[in-house]
Design a protein around this motif. Structure first.
Motif, short mmCIF file in Angstrom:
data_model
loop_
_atom_site.label_atom_id
_atom_site.label_comp_id
_atom_site.label_asym_id
_atom_site.label_seq_id
_atom_site.Cartn_x
_atom_site.Cartn_y
_atom_site.Cartn_z
N ASN A 2 -10.14 -3.38 -4.80
CA ASN A 2 -9.83 -2.20 -4.14
C ASN A 2 -8.57 -1.41 -4.43
O ASN A 2 -7.93 -0.83 -3.56
CB ASN A 2 -9.86 -2.44 -2.42
N HIS A 48 -5.84 0.68 -6.42
CA HIS A 48 -5.70 2.19 -6.74
C HIS A 48 -5.66 1.97 -8.53
O HIS A 48 -4.81 1.24 -8.85
CB HIS A 48 -4.41 2.79 -6.25
N SER A 104 0.83 -1.20 0.14
CA SER A 104 -0.04 0.04 -0.03
C SER A 104 0.74 1.18 -0.12
O SER A 104 2.29 1.20 0.14
CB SER A 104 -0.88 0.07 1.13
N ASN A 128 0.16 4.90 1.73
CA ASN A 128 -0.98 5.89 2.38
C ASN A 128 -1.21 7.16 1.81
O ASN A 128 -2.42 7.59 2.10
CB ASN A 128 -0.43 6.23 4.01
N ASP A 129 -0.57 7.50 0.94
CA ASP A 129 -1.00 8.88 0.34
C ASP A 129 -1.92 8.87 -0.80
O ASP A 129 -2.47 9.71 -1.46
CB ASP A 129 0.25 9.98 -0.25
N LEU A 130 -2.17 7.56 -1.06
CA LEU A 130 -3.47 7.31 -2.14
C LEU A 130 -4.62 6.73 -1.62
O LEU A 130 -4.79 6.13 -0.47
CB LEU A 130 -2.89 6.13 -3.23
N LYS A 131 -5.58 7.20 -2.27
CA LYS A 131 -7.05 6.50 -2.10
C LYS A 131 -7.79 5.93 -3.21
O LYS A 131 -7.82 6.47 -4.17
CB LYS A 131 -8.06 7.63 -1.55
N PRO A 132 -7.89 4.68 -3.16
CA PRO A 132 -7.77 3.58 -2.04
C PRO A 132 -6.22 3.32 -1.93
O PRO A 132 -5.37 3.61 -2.95
CB PRO A 132 -8.43 2.54 -2.74
N GLN A 133 -5.76 3.01 -0.80
CA GLN A 133 -4.36 2.75 -0.70
C GLN A 133 -3.68 1.59 -1.34
O GLN A 133 -2.42 1.75 -1.45
CB GLN A 133 -4.06 2.69 0.99
N HIS A 134 -4.55 0.72 -1.53
CA HIS A 134 -3.84 -0.74 -1.96
C HIS A 134 -3.08 -0.59 -3.29
O HIS A 134 -3.79 -0.11 -4.17
CB HIS A 134 -5.02 -1.81 -2.40
#
Length: 194
Positions: A75, A77, A54, A56-62
């Motif tokens: 899920n 990115h 993952s 953490n700065d992305l949504k979704p993080q995966h």
């Protein structure tokens, strides 16, 4: 301050700094367009139930998610779809390294590898990936020294932020340890007065 107290303070400070600095973190630099391997290994050959890469700065993080024998792209990115895979899909010898294809500047960031084996969870492996343009490309090794419009060096801002963050966390850890030692000494002094 007694010799025993001074020795205790030194030991606590050394242990605290050792634990803080020994985190599993790697830095990797790559050029745009390359295929990059982000290393991560499990300690033994137990059954791997979950592997999660993952950012953490992305949504979704995966970036990649493997759970109970199946990859879960739902899920993931969107920027990583069809560009990531495990180095060894069978994860032989505990190899859960991530292959990232055709990297771009947007792939620069801090990646975490987390795995769960037969009910035990690891501390995440952290890899900071810096992607730069190849020499002769915009923002790369050019006459202006690799500077982009606005006078900032390519990737320089994120690296400066990372250094500041690491230094800040180091100073914070030392301050917490010093506060703990002072509190302990104050407690001991109060206790000996009573």
């Amino acid at each position: 301050m007694s010799a025993v107290t001074a020795s205790l303070c030194s030991t606590l400070l050394f242990v605290g700094l050792f634990v803080f600095v020994s985190a599993d973190q790697k830095n990797i630099t790559a050029e745009s367009g390359q295929k990059v391997s982000l290393p991560c290994r499990t300690p033994n050959n137990n059954t791997i139930r979950l592997v999660k890469w993952s950012r953490n700065d992305l949504k979704p993080q995966h970036v990649l998610l493997y759970r109970d024998g199946h990859f879960e792209p739902a899920n993931q990115h969107p920027s990583f779809k069809n560009r990531v895979e495990l180095q060894d899909r069978q994860m032989k010898d505990g190899d859960v390294s991530l292959i990232l294809k055709d990297v771009t500047i947007n792939d620069t960031g801090t990646y975490e590898c987390l795995f769960i084996m037969s009910g035990t969870k690891n501390a995440p492996s952290i890899i900071h990936l810096s992607v730069v343009d190849p020499p002769g490309q915009p923002g790369g090794d050019t006459e202006d020294g690799g500077k982009e419009a606005g006078g900032k060096e390519a990737g320089g801002h994120k690296e400066a932020v990372s250094v500041v963050l690491i230094v800040s966390l180091s100073v914070s850890a030392v301050l917490v340890l010093v506060a703990a030692v002072v509190s302990y000494l104050f407690y001991q002094k109060q206790r000996s007065v009573l």
